[in-house]
Write a protein that holds these residues in place. Structure first.
Motif, mmCIF file in Angstrom:
data_model
loop_
_atom_site.group_PDB
_atom_site.id
_atom_site.type_symbol
_atom_site.label_atom_id
_atom_site.label_comp_id
_atom_site.label_asym_id
_atom_site.label_seq_id
_atom_site.Cartn_x
_atom_site.Cartn_y
_atom_site.Cartn_z
ATOM 1 N N VAL A 16 0.824 -1.203 0.000
ATOM 2 C CA VAL A 16 0.000 0.000 0.000
ATOM 3 C C VAL A 16 0.867 1.265 0.000
ATOM 4 N N ALA A 17 2.129 1.142 0.323
ATOM 5 C CA ALA A 17 3.022 2.313 0.342
ATOM 6 C C ALA A 17 2.971 3.014 -1.013
ATOM 7 N N PRO A 18 2.908 4.345 -1.003
ATOM 8 C CA PRO A 18 2.746 5.095 -2.262
ATOM 9 C C PRO A 18 3.781 4.760 -3.336
ATOM 10 N N ARG A 25 -1.390 -3.153 -9.775
ATOM 11 C CA ARG A 25 -2.740 -2.682 -10.098
ATOM 12 C C ARG A 25 -3.726 -3.279 -9.115
ATOM 13 N N ARG A 26 -3.963 -2.569 -8.045
ATOM 14 C CA ARG A 26 -4.911 -2.993 -7.014
ATOM 15 C C ARG A 26 -5.949 -1.898 -6.845
ATOM 16 N N THR A 27 -7.168 -2.319 -6.580
ATOM 17 C CA THR A 27 -8.245 -1.351 -6.368
ATOM 18 C C THR A 27 -8.119 -0.759 -4.965
#
Length: 63
Positions: A16-18, A25-27
């Motif tokens: 999840v880190a920017p 490609r995750r929602t």
């Protein structure tokens, strides 16, 4: 959570880190779920460490 599940949850939370998430490609809901599971894993680890500390203090008191 098992040790394997904890490891997987922490790994997924790191996605999840920017600087990392742009490569996967995750929602948004998937990323939020990764963070939620990571938080559960950290909470469990925290609780486990506290239990170990309490047990250690208890053993010292009995000695």
């Amino acid at each position: 959570m098992s040790d394997t599940e904890i490891g997987q949850a922490l790994f997924n939370a790191s996605l999840v880190a920017p600087t990392v998430r742009c490569n996967f490609r995750r929602t948004r809901p998937e990323l939020m779920a990764f963070l939620k599971e990571g938080a559960k894993a950290i909470t469990q680890l925290w609780h486990d460490l506290e239990e170990e500390e309490r047990a250690s203090v208890g053993r010292k008191a009995l000695a």
